[in-house]
Design a protein around this motif. Sequence first.
Motif, PDB file in Angstrom:
ATOM      1  N   VAL A 215       0.841  -1.204   0.000  1.00  0.00           N
ATOM      2  CA  VAL A 215       0.000   0.000   0.000  1.00  0.00           C
ATOM      3  C   VAL A 215       0.873   1.250   0.000  1.00  0.00           C
ATOM      4  O   VAL A 215       0.599   2.218  -0.722  1.00  0.00           O
ATOM      5  CB  VAL A 215      -0.966  -0.016   1.209  1.00  0.00           C
ATOM      6  N   SER A 216       1.952   1.226   0.783  1.00  0.00           N
ATOM      7  CA  SER A 216       2.881   2.361   0.799  1.00  0.00           C
ATOM      8  C   SER A 216       3.536   2.555  -0.564  1.00  0.00           C
ATOM      9  O   SER A 216       3.778   3.692  -0.988  1.00  0.00           O
ATOM     10  CB  SER A 216       3.955   2.148   1.857  1.00  0.00           C
ATOM     11  N   GLY A 217       3.845   1.455  -1.250  1.00  0.00           N
ATOM     12  CA  GLY A 217       4.437   1.563  -2.581  1.00  0.00           C
ATOM     13  C   GLY A 217       3.490   2.185  -3.586  1.00  0.00           C
ATOM     14  O   GLY A 217       3.887   3.033  -4.392  1.00  0.00           O
ATOM     15  N   VAL A 218       2.213   1.802  -3.531  1.00  0.00           N
ATOM     16  CA  VAL A 218       1.215   2.411  -4.424  1.00  0.00           C
ATOM     17  C   VAL A 218       1.077   3.896  -4.116  1.00  0.00           C
ATOM     18  O   VAL A 218       1.058   4.737  -5.016  1.00  0.00           O
ATOM     19  CB  VAL A 218      -0.138   1.680  -4.312  1.00  0.00           C
ATOM     20  N   ALA A 219       1.008   4.218  -2.820  1.00  0.00           N
ATOM     21  CA  ALA A 219       0.900   5.628  -2.426  1.00  0.00           C
ATOM     22  C   ALA A 219       2.147   6.398  -2.858  1.00  0.00           C
ATOM     23  O   ALA A 219       2.050   7.540  -3.332  1.00  0.00           O
ATOM     24  CB  ALA A 219       0.695   5.742  -0.920  1.00  0.00           C
ATOM     25  N   GLY A 220       3.322   5.784  -2.719  1.00  0.00           N
ATOM     26  CA  GLY A 220       4.560   6.451  -3.131  1.00  0.00           C
ATOM     27  C   GLY A 220       4.599   6.734  -4.618  1.00  0.00           C
ATOM     28  O   GLY A 220       5.016   7.811  -5.044  1.00  0.00           O
ATOM     29  N   LEU A 221       4.137   5.773  -5.431  1.00  0.00           N
ATOM     30  CA  LEU A 221       4.098   6.018  -6.884  1.00  0.00           C
ATOM     31  C   LEU A 221       3.084   7.102  -7.236  1.00  0.00           C
ATOM     32  O   LEU A 221       3.326   7.908  -8.142  1.00  0.00           O
ATOM     33  CB  LEU A 221       3.787   4.725  -7.624  1.00  0.00           C
ATOM     34  N   MET A 222       1.964   7.143  -6.524  1.00  0.00           N
ATOM     35  CA  MET A 222       0.986   8.206  -6.774  1.00  0.00           C
ATOM     36  C   MET A 222       1.549   9.573  -6.397  1.00  0.00           C
ATOM     37  O   MET A 222       1.336  10.553  -7.117  1.00  0.00           O
ATOM     38  CB  MET A 222      -0.301   7.934  -6.004  1.00  0.00           C
ATOM     39  N   ILE A 223       2.275   9.629  -5.295  1.00  0.00           N
ATOM     40  CA  ILE A 223       2.892  10.897  -4.887  1.00  0.00           C
ATOM     41  C   ILE A 223       3.943  11.332  -5.904  1.00  0.00           C
ATOM     42  O   ILE A 223       4.014  12.514  -6.271  1.00  0.00           O
ATOM     43  CB  ILE A 223       3.484  10.766  -3.466  1.00  0.00           C
ATOM     44  N   CYS A 224       4.740  10.383  -6.390  1.00  0.00           N
ATOM     45  CA  CYS A 224       5.741  10.714  -7.414  1.00  0.00           C
ATOM     46  C   CYS A 224       5.069  11.220  -8.685  1.00  0.00           C
ATOM     47  O   CYS A 224       5.534  12.191  -9.301  1.00  0.00           O
ATOM     48  CB  CYS A 224       6.595   9.497  -7.741  1.00  0.00           C
ATOM     49  N   GLY A 225       3.966  10.576  -9.080  1.00  0.00           N
ATOM     50  CA  GLY A 225       3.222  11.040 -10.252  1.00  0.00           C
ATOM     51  C   GLY A 225       2.658  12.441 -10.040  1.00  0.00           C
ATOM     52  O   GLY A 225       2.695  13.280 -10.947  1.00  0.00           O
ATOM     53  N   GLY A 226       2.152  12.698  -8.846  1.00  0.00           N
ATOM     54  CA  GLY A 226       1.645  14.039  -8.540  1.00  0.00           C
ATOM     55  C   GLY A 226       2.739  15.084  -8.588  1.00  0.00           C
ATOM     56  O   GLY A 226       2.522  16.212  -9.049  1.00  0.00           O
ATOM     57  N   MET A 227       3.918  14.734  -8.112  1.00  0.00           N
ATOM     58  CA  MET A 227       5.034  15.676  -8.176  1.00  0.00           C
ATOM     59  C   MET A 227       5.406  15.979  -9.622  1.00  0.00           C
ATOM     60  O   MET A 227       5.716  17.132  -9.960  1.00  0.00           O
ATOM     61  CB  MET A 227       6.241  15.099  -7.427  1.00  0.00           C
ATOM     62  N   MET A 228       5.354  14.957 -10.475  1.00  0.00           N
ATOM     63  CA  MET A 228       5.664  15.192 -11.888  1.00  0.00           C
ATOM     64  C   MET A 228       4.593  16.058 -12.545  1.00  0.00           C
ATOM     65  O   MET A 228       4.900  16.909 -13.376  1.00  0.00           O
ATOM     66  CB  MET A 228       5.806  13.865 -12.633  1.00  0.00           C
ATOM     67  N   ILE A 229       3.338  15.843 -12.176  1.00  0.00           N
ATOM     68  CA  ILE A 229       2.250  16.644 -12.745  1.00  0.00           C
ATOM     69  C   ILE A 229       2.359  18.096 -12.297  1.00  0.00           C
ATOM     70  O   ILE A 229       2.255  19.023 -13.108  1.00  0.00           O
ATOM     71  CB  ILE A 229       0.885  16.044 -12.351  1.00  0.00           C
ATOM     72  N   LEU A 230       2.562  18.300 -11.006  1.00  0.00           N
ATOM     73  CA  LEU A 230       2.629  19.666 -10.476  1.00  0.00           C
ATOM     74  C   LEU A 230       3.885  20.400 -10.913  1.00  0.00           C
ATOM     75  O   LEU A 230       3.882  21.630 -11.014  1.00  0.00           O
ATOM     76  CB  LEU A 230       2.553  19.641  -8.946  1.00  0.00           C
ATOM     77  N   GLY A 231       4.952  19.683 -11.154  1.00  0.00           N
ATOM     78  CA  GLY A 231       6.204  20.321 -11.512  1.00  0.00           C
ATOM     79  C   GLY A 231       6.411  20.490 -12.993  1.00  0.00           C
ATOM     80  O   GLY A 231       7.517  20.747 -13.433  1.00  0.00           O
ATOM     81  N   ARG A 232       5.353  20.363 -13.758  1.00  0.00           N
ATOM     82  CA  ARG A 232       5.491  20.418 -15.217  1.00  0.00           C
ATOM     83  C   ARG A 232       5.977  21.776 -15.704  1.00  0.00           C
ATOM     84  O   ARG A 232       6.877  21.865 -16.517  1.00  0.00           O
ATOM     85  CB  ARG A 232       4.159  20.067 -15.863  1.00  0.00           C
ATOM     86  N   ARG A 233       5.391  22.841 -15.226  1.00  0.00           N
ATOM     87  CA  ARG A 233       5.762  24.174 -15.717  1.00  0.00           C
ATOM     88  C   ARG A 233       6.271  25.049 -14.575  1.00  0.00           C
ATOM     89  O   ARG A 233       5.646  25.139 -13.534  1.00  0.00           O
ATOM     90  CB  ARG A 233       4.556  24.859 -16.342  1.00  0.00           C
ATOM     91  N   ASN A 234       7.378  25.685 -14.814  1.00  0.00           N
ATOM     92  CA  ASN A 234       7.981  26.665 -13.905  1.00  0.00           C
ATOM     93  C   ASN A 234       8.384  26.079 -12.556  1.00  0.00           C
ATOM     94  O   ASN A 234       8.787  26.812 -11.677  1.00  0.00           O
ATOM     95  CB  ASN A 234       7.045  27.867 -13.682  1.00  0.00           C
ATOM     96  N   ARG A 235       8.197  24.802 -12.373  1.00  0.00           N
ATOM     97  CA  ARG A 235       8.644  24.152 -11.139  1.00  0.00           C
ATOM     98  C   ARG A 235       9.297  22.828 -11.528  1.00  0.00           C
ATOM     99  O   ARG A 235       8.977  21.785 -10.990  1.00  0.00           O
ATOM    100  CB  ARG A 235       7.457  23.910 -10.204  1.00  0.00           C
ATOM    101  N   ASN A 236      10.211  22.901 -12.476  1.00  0.00           N
ATOM    102  CA  ASN A 236      10.770  21.673 -13.028  1.00  0.00           C
ATOM    103  C   ASN A 236      11.567  20.873 -12.004  1.00  0.00           C
ATOM    104  O   ASN A 236      11.720  19.670 -12.141  1.00  0.00           O
ATOM    105  CB  ASN A 236      11.612  21.958 -14.271  1.00  0.00           C
ATOM    106  N   GLN A 237      12.080  21.525 -10.951  1.00  0.00           N
ATOM    107  CA  GLN A 237      12.815  20.781  -9.928  1.00  0.00           C
ATOM    108  C   GLN A 237      11.906  19.780  -9.215  1.00  0.00           C
ATOM    109  O   GLN A 237      12.320  18.688  -8.881  1.00  0.00           O
ATOM    110  CB  GLN A 237      13.439  21.763  -8.922  1.00  0.00           C
ATOM    111  N   LEU A 238      10.647  20.155  -9.008  1.00  0.00           N
ATOM    112  CA  LEU A 238       9.684  19.250  -8.378  1.00  0.00           C
ATOM    113  C   LEU A 238       9.437  18.039  -9.272  1.00  0.00           C
ATOM    114  O   LEU A 238       9.365  16.909  -8.793  1.00  0.00           O
ATOM    115  CB  LEU A 238       8.373  19.987  -8.093  1.00  0.00           C
TER     116      LEU A 238
END
Length: 90
Positions: A38-61
Motif C-alpha cells: 500500500v505504501s508503494g502504491v501511495a509512493g508512486l501516486m505521490i511521485c506522479g503528482g510531483m511530476m504533474i505539479l512540476g510540469r511548468r515553472n517548477r521543473n525541480q519538483l
Amino acid sequence: MLHAFLAAAIPNPGPEAPPGLGDLTNTILAWIKWGCLVSGVAGLMICGGMMILGRRNRNQLAIEGVSSTVWVFGGLALVATAAGLVSVVV
C-alpha cells in the motif's frame, strides 16, 4: 579436507517455528507486506503528482518526482524478494 569434515560434523537443521507461533508470525508478516505494498502504491501516486505539479515553472519538483520513483521501485523489489534473500543468506 578439514572444511568437509567440519561441515559434516556440525548439524544444520532447517528453520522451524516454535509451536503455536507459526500462524501468528505468518499473519504479522502478511500485514507488514500488505502495508509495504500500500505504501508503494501511495509512493508512486505521490511521485506522479510531483511530476504533474512540476510540469511548468517548477521543473525541480518534476525532477524529484522522477528520481523518487527509482527509490519506490527499489523498495518494492526489496519487499517482494525479502523472503528469498533471507533464505539465501541464512
